[in-house]
Every structure is written in structure tokens, then in C-alpha cells.
Design an enzyme around this catalytic site. Structure first.
Site, PDB file in Angstrom:
ATOM      1  N   ARG A 189     -52.837  -7.741  10.275  1.00 32.87           N
ATOM      2  CA  ARG A 189     -53.153  -8.965   9.468  1.00 32.87           C
ATOM      3  C   ARG A 189     -53.809 -10.083  10.917  1.00 32.87           C
ATOM      4  NH1 ARG A 189     -54.156 -12.911   5.869  1.00 32.87           N
ATOM      5  NH2 ARG A 189     -52.452 -14.681   6.186  1.00 32.87           N
TER       6      ARG A 189
ATOM      7  N   GLN B 222     -39.873 -12.208   7.967  1.00 30.39           N
ATOM      8  CA  GLN B 222     -40.575 -13.449   8.433  1.00 30.39           C
ATOM      9  C   GLN B 222     -41.846 -13.015   9.219  1.00 30.39           C
ATOM     10  OE1 GLN B 222     -39.297 -16.401   8.825  1.00 30.39           O
ATOM     11  NE2 GLN B 222     -40.550 -17.722  10.105  1.00 30.39           N
ATOM     12  N   THR B 223     -42.225 -11.698   9.877  1.00 23.24           N
ATOM     13  CA  THR B 223     -43.417 -11.309  10.238  1.00 23.24           C
ATOM     14  C   THR B 223     -44.442 -11.324   9.312  1.00 23.24           C
ATOM     15  OG1 THR B 223     -42.107  -9.678  11.395  1.00 23.24           O
ATOM     16  CG2 THR B 223     -44.352  -9.112  11.338  1.00 23.24           C
TER      17      THR B 223
ATOM     18  N   GLY C 132     -45.318 -15.991   4.502  1.00 26.17           N
ATOM     19  CA  GLY C 132     -45.047 -16.246   3.340  1.00 26.17           C
ATOM     20  C   GLY C 132     -45.070 -15.212   2.030  1.00 26.17           C
TER      21      GLY C 132
ATOM     22  N   THR D 184     -14.847  -6.088   4.529  1.00 21.64           N
ATOM     23  CA  THR D 184     -15.622  -6.965   5.126  1.00 21.64           C
ATOM     24  C   THR D 184     -15.716  -6.819   6.659  1.00 21.64           C
ATOM     25  OG1 THR D 184     -13.976  -8.856   5.573  1.00 21.64           O
ATOM     26  CG2 THR D 184     -15.406  -8.690   3.196  1.00 21.64           C
TER      27      THR D 184
ATOM     28  N   GLU E  26     -16.356  -1.868   1.241  1.00 27.10           N
ATOM     29  CA  GLU E  26     -15.939  -0.910   2.277  1.00 27.10           C
ATOM     30  C   GLU E  26     -15.070  -1.724   3.160  1.00 27.10           C
ATOM     31  OE1 GLU E  26     -15.422   1.634   0.779  1.00 27.10           O
ATOM     32  OE2 GLU E  26     -17.182   1.886  -0.567  1.00 27.10           O
TER      33      GLU E  26
ATOM     34  N   THR F  78       0.664  -1.281  -0.153  1.00 32.23           N
ATOM     35  CA  THR F  78      -0.125  -0.092  -0.039  1.00 32.23           C
ATOM     36  C   THR F  78       0.806   1.381  -0.170  1.00 32.23           C
ATOM     37  OG1 THR F  78      -0.035  -0.264   2.349  1.00 32.23           O
ATOM     38  CG2 THR F  78      -1.960  -1.117   1.123  1.00 32.23           C
TER      39      THR F  78
ATOM     40  N   LYS G 218      -7.374  -0.046  16.495  1.00 30.77           N
ATOM     41  CA  LYS G 218      -7.909   1.195  17.201  1.00 30.77           C
ATOM     42  C   LYS G 218      -7.891   0.816  18.471  1.00 30.77           C
ATOM     43  CE  LYS G 218      -9.076   2.720  12.946  1.00 30.77           C
ATOM     44  NZ  LYS G 218     -10.307   2.593  12.672  1.00 30.77           N
TER      45      LYS G 218
ATOM     46  N   ARG H  38     -17.703   4.064   4.907  1.00 27.34           N
ATOM     47  CA  ARG H  38     -18.078   3.064   6.313  1.00 27.34           C
ATOM     48  C   ARG H  38     -18.972   3.739   7.004  1.00 27.34           C
ATOM     49  NH1 ARG H  38     -11.944   0.824   7.329  1.00 27.34           N
ATOM     50  NH2 ARG H  38     -11.845  -0.484   5.488  1.00 27.34           N
TER      51      ARG H  38
END
Length: 610
Positions: A325, A419-420, A423, A448, A446, A224, A460, A300
Site C-alpha cells: 500500500r 487498523q493497518t 478504512g 470467561t 469455555e 457441581t 493453580k 480451553r
């Protein structure tokens, strides 16, 4: 009807009731802003987001951009072009840009809250709007002449890109092979192929694109440190008038076909294959990776805010669906066949799932906005008593958490939003399935999640012997052990204090592996095997703390007798903090146990066994 939903009340609560942005505005630190103007900006961004920006979100997924191989340009559908134009015309990107570029001083949390709405309302359109960020990088890093280019490029709403990745050099940027050859006139010719370039071509939505490219000058060292940053325009231009000239030798040679973000033009770019790709050394210094990090760090942060906004919209859709629902009987009468059917909101597991969605949607927002405070030296000093240098270090510490945790949790919890719906959530009748596809990439680009975890621990924490981390954990400890919070949150304070102890135990174990590594090299594998888990645990600790800080403020507001419309909001703030603390923080013990007892067996396992 717009697909996009957000909780503007929660955004304003963070800014004006929790983080002190209103107090700073009252002090006239930002000459062109006050609280009323800030609220109007938020309202305007909200209207823009739910209106013209969000309007093409679904269309551009079903009818995405495509690559015209004859003209070698990206073709943009009409609906998306209108969204991009609306973003450009609104000019919200000017908030925080340098004055000389026509920018307006604004608190960093306000800027990011606005960007959360605009980015997550239409992710594809966002990638047509990277120009302001890259023009600002060119302004800060460039020569006086290049600064003028940056100013004019923003005025003209030219596009811009960040060009790092190569086919054989993804996360390991130092392996890049793109070469820069110096010319007698002071320019450079760039030769190579770059891949996964967001906004590599923007079709007819802009007149020009400025590519900021990492390349290795001939003879420069490997890694780099040998990379330099060059500005390579799509069209050459007159340095004095900015009038467009000949086509430069950088061309799109492929458009990636992706799982999601189908209209974000992710391109392969080839430099110098047919005729020279003329570039200009940015700042006339060979300091490419450090210069590019201005854009990387902002990106990021943007990923964290965008992932949060997408999760928030998914949660609000799930909440609305659950409230309407009708399915099944209340569990209290589950064996009574004559019992009336109720909405799924009445079912315990749906409530559990919705509360988890709410906790992370609001908790991740609290997390990234807390980080944003430290990107504003005046605000960080006023709210947390730190100087400008310390504020910068805290922001650096938190960025890998914002990027890594927000992206991972958003994808994970959006699966619960889907999931709420049962289907129906798997169908394109609702936007959540697109959210799931689109948000998946947030943990990939940016850097993984594993890279974020390594950055967090090695760069850090270890590099400054944990000094910056102690600035943050001391604030958590102050809250956890404070007697001023009151008995109404005593259980949660105790859980937070215990979780902080578990965090310190994790740190002790990780440090012991690092200390042993010079004598037993494979000990370093133990660190690598648990760092992502450690990053997530750190994120949960911070989220719990920020939610409890908000709950404390909500309790005070309720004591003062809020207007009726605010009572449910404050009640929800207390409930979500209590639920998250009681249901999530106990898992810190399990993570500590794993970290303290991790072995390296799988590192010695023959590949064939996998």
C-alpha cells in the site's frame, strides 16, 4: 485464493529447534512417526487448511447455516459441507487418540500445531468436528460397552457435543436444573433445556450426534458435586450393531444469531419435552463435572491455539498489505512536498504495530506449544526434567493462561491488524474484519477471562502453595541470570530478571490480601479487582521468556552460517524478542504498582452512581 495464511516455518522452528520434538521422534518413542513423517503431516495439514477447509470460510459467513423449524434440523450450505467432509476424510483427529480407537501416538505439540492450522482456517467447520474429542472422552470415561460405542462412533464419523450451559446456569454450572430420572432397564430419561451448545445439530453432515450431557439425577445434592454425565444420542441405536433406530427425544429448539461464527451451529437443545430423551450414565459413576473436564481442558487449549492461528493469519495479511500500500512520504521528508510516496511499511507507527502483531502472533504460539510439552510426559521429562505428575500440574497451571491470554490478546491485537488497512480493513474486501468478529467469542466460551484468572490464582497457585508455579519461574530465572546467553541479549536478560522480580512482588501483594481476608473480608475484593490484570502480566512475562529463548537459538543458528533463505527468519526472531522485551516488560512495574495500591472503593459505590 485462500483467506488463510500461516507461518509454517515458525511452527516447525518451535517444534524441531526449540521444543525438542525432533529429538523425541529420533528416539522412536512414537513408533509410527519420525521427523520426516512429522514434517509431511504438517505440510499436509497446511495444504488441507489453506485449501478445502478454508474454502468455505467467507461463504459460510455470508450464507450461514439456518434452522428449519418444520424438520427441526440445522441446514448446512453446500460449501461448508464440503469443508467438513474434507476434515473428516483427512482424519488428522486420530493423532493422539487411543490405539483401540484407531489412534496414532504423536507428541502433543505436533498435534496442537496441526490443530492450530485446521481450526483457525475455518472456525465454523471446526465446530462440526467435535466428535473425535467427545468420543475420546466417552472412551476414557465409559464402561467397556460404552468404549465400543466410542470406537464405532469415530469410525462412522458421528458428531458429538459437550452439553453444559443452561439459560440460568452459564459460568455457574452447579445451578443446572436439567434432571435425570433412572429407568428400570438401567437407562435414564433426561429432562431440561440447554443453551449455547456448539454443534448441537450438524444437519446432514453426519448420521448421528452423541450428546454428552451434565444433568442432576433425581434427589442428588445441589451444586457441581450433584451432577452426572450422560450420553444422549440424537438417534437411538442398537448397542451391538450400532444400527440407527428411532429419533430420541432431544431436539433443537433454537439457533443463536451471533456476532461472528455465523455457521457454527450454536443451539438451544430441549430434552424430553415431547417424548423421552433416553440417556446412559457414562462409566456408571456419578462423577460428571470431573469427567467433563477432560473435554473442557482440551477445549480451553484448543481456544488458545485457534485464537493464535487467527491472529497469525491477520498479522500476515496486514504485513502483506503494508508492503504494497503506497501512502504518504517517508517521515524523514515529511515537509518535502516533492518527496516520493512510499509504502506504509516505511512509516514508524505501522512498523511499531506490525512488530507488536508479530510479537503476539509468534509469542502466543510459543506459549501454547510450551504448555503442550507438559501434556506429553516423555517430552516434558526429556526437555525440562520433570516427572509425569509434575508435568500434569504444570499443564494445569498454564491452561488458564493459554486460554485467557491467547483469547484476549488475539482480539486486542487483531484490531491493530485491521487498523493497518485503514478504512479498507472495515470492509469485507479483506478477511480481517471477519477474524475480529469471530475471535471475540474466544474470551467468552469455555470460561470467561475472569474465570480463567480466578482458576489460575486460587486453584493453580494457592492450592499447592505455589509449588508448581516455582517450577516454571525457576526456569525463567535460570535464563534471566545465566551467563551462557551472552552479552548480545544482556539488556533483555536484565529486563526479564527485573520483570520476574515485579511478578514476585505482585504475588506477595495478592497473598497479603488473601491472608487478611479472614479478618477483613472485603480484602478479598482486592484480589478480584486485579486478577485479570495479573493474568495478562503473567502471560507477557512468559511470552517474553519464550521469545528470548527462541532468540538465543536464532543467534546460535546465525553463528553457524544458515542457508540464505533462513537468515531473515532468524534475524526476525532476535528482533521481535528484543522489541517485545524492551517495549512490554517495563509495564510490569505499572501493574505491580496498581496491585499493591488497589482499593475497594468501587465495591462500596452505590449502583446508581454507575
Amino acid at each position: 485464493m485462500s483467506h488463510f495464511k500461516t507461518n509454517l516455518r515458525d511452527i516447525e522452528f518451535n517444534l524441531f529447534e526449540v521444543l525438542g520434538v525432533g529429538r523425541q521422534l529420533e528416539r522412536k518413542i512414537y513408533p509410527m512417526l519420525n521427523v520426516e513423517v512429522a514434517r509431511n503431516l504438517l505440510a499436509g495439514a497446511y495444504e488441507l487448511a489453506v485449501g478445502p477447509v478454508a474454502a468455505s470460510y467467507v461463504d459460510s459467513d455470508r450464507d450461514p447455516v439456518f434452522f428449519d423449524h418444520v424438520r427441526r434440523v440445522v441446514v448446512v450450505p453446500d460449501s461448508l459441507r464440503k469443508s467438513v467432509a474434507a476434515l473428516n476424510e483427512a482424519g488428522f483427529a486420530a493423532l493422539g487418540m487411543p490405539h483401540a480407537m484407531g489412534g496414532v501416538d504423536a507428541p502433543a505439540p505436533l498435534r496442537w500445531a496441526i490443530q492450530e492450522m485446521l481450526m483457525s482456517a475455518n472456525r465454523a467447520a471446526h465446530f462440526f468436528n467435535l466428535g473425535p474429542l467427545m468420543h475420546t472422552v466417552l472412551y476414557h470415561e465409559g464402561t467397556p460397552r460404552q468404549q465400543q460405542w466410542a470406537i464405532r462412533a469415530w469410525e462412522k464419523r458421528w458428531g458429538a457435543t459437550m452439553v453444559l450451559t443452561e439459560p440460568d446456569a452459564g459460568s455457574d454450572v452447579g445451578m443446572g436444573r436439567t434432571v435425570a430420572v433412572g429407568q428400570a432397564d438401567g437407562s435414564w430419561h433426561i429432562n431440561g433445556v440447554k443453551r449455547f451448545i456448539s454443534g448441537g445439530d450438524l444437519g446432514d453432515t453426519t448420521d448421528n450426534v452423541l450428546h454428552l450431557v451434565l444433568a442432576r439425577p433425581e434427589g442428588a445434592r445441589r451444586g457441581t458435586k450433584g451432577l452426572s454425565l450422560f450420553m444422549v444420542p440424537k438417534f437411538l441405536f442398537d448397542p451391538a450393531t450400532m444400527a440407527l433406530g428411532d429419533r430420541n427425544g432431544v431436539y433443537v429448539t433454537g439457533l443463536e444469531r451471533k456476532m461472528g461464527l455465523k455457521s457454527a451451529p450454536t443451539c438451544e437443545l430441549t430434552f424430553g419435552a415431547e417424548h423421552p430423551a433416553v440417556g446412559y450414565l457414562v462409566g456408571e459413576v456419578h462423577n460428571g463435572i470431573a469427567q467433563m473436564f477432560r473435554a473442557i481442558e482440551s477445549s480451553r487449549m484448543g481456544v488458545g491455539a485457534m485464537a493464535t492461528g487467527t491472529l497469525s493469519s491477520g498479522y500476515l495479511h496486514a504485513l502483506d498489505y503494508a508492503e504494497h500500500r503506497v501512502q504518504g512520504a517517508d517521515m524523514l521528508r515529511i515537509v518535502d512536498r516533492s518527496a516520493p510516496r512510499v509504502t506504509i511499511f516505511h512509516h514508524p507507527d505501522i512498523r511499531r504495530s506490525l512488530m507488536r502483531q508479530k510479537a503476539y502472533a509468534e509469542g502466543l504460539r510459543a506459549l501454547y506449544l510450551y504448555c503442550a510439552v507438559y501434556q506429553d510426559a516423555e517430552l516434558a521429562n526429556a526437555e525440562f526434567g520433570v516427572d509425569a505428575e509434575s508435568a500434569g500440574r504444570v499443564s494445569d497451571l498454564l491452561l488458564p493462561i493459554v486460554k485467557g491470554v491467547c483469547s484476549e490478546r488475539a482480539y486486542e491485537v487483531l484490531a491493530e491488524s485491521l487498523q493497518t488497512f485503514g478504512g479498507s480493513g472495515y470492509l469485507q474486501d479483506y478477511p480481517v474484519e471477519q477474524y475480529v468478529r469471530d475471535v471475540r467469542v474466544d474470551s467468552l466460551y469455555e470460561g470467561t477471562t475472569a474465570i480463567q484468572a480466578q482458576d489460575f490464582f486460587f486453584r493453580k497457585i494457592i492450592r499447592d502453595d505455589g509449588a508448581t508455579l516455582r517450577l516454571v519461574t525457576s526456569q525463567i530465572a535460570r535464563f534471566a541470570y545465566s551467563e551462557q546467553v551472552g552479552s548480545r541479549l544482556q539488556t533483555e536478560q536484565d529486563l526479564l530478571g527485573f520483570a520476574l522480580m515485579e511478578f514476585h512482588a505482585m504475588m506477595t501483594a495478592l497473598r497479603s490480601y488473601l491472608t487478611a481476608a479472614p479478618y477483613e473480608p472485603t480484602e478479598i475484593y482486592k484480589v478480584g479487582l486485579v486478577l485479570v490484570r495479573f493474568l495478562h502480566a503473567t502471560g507477557d512475562l512468559l511470552i517474553a521468556w519464550r521469545l528470548l529463548e527462541q532468540a538465543q537459538i536464532a543467534l546460535r543458528a546465525l553463528d553457524q552460517g544458515p542457508i540464505a533463505i533462513d537468515r531473515p527468519f532468524y534475524t526476525g526472531k532476535i528482533a521481535v524478542a528484543q522489541w517485545f522485551t524492551r517495549n512490554t516488560l517495563p509495564s510490569m512495574t505499572a501493574v505491580r504498582t496498581v496491585i499493591e495500591n488497589i482499593d475497594t472503593d468501587i465495591m462500596h459505590l452505590d449502583e446508581a452512581a454507575f
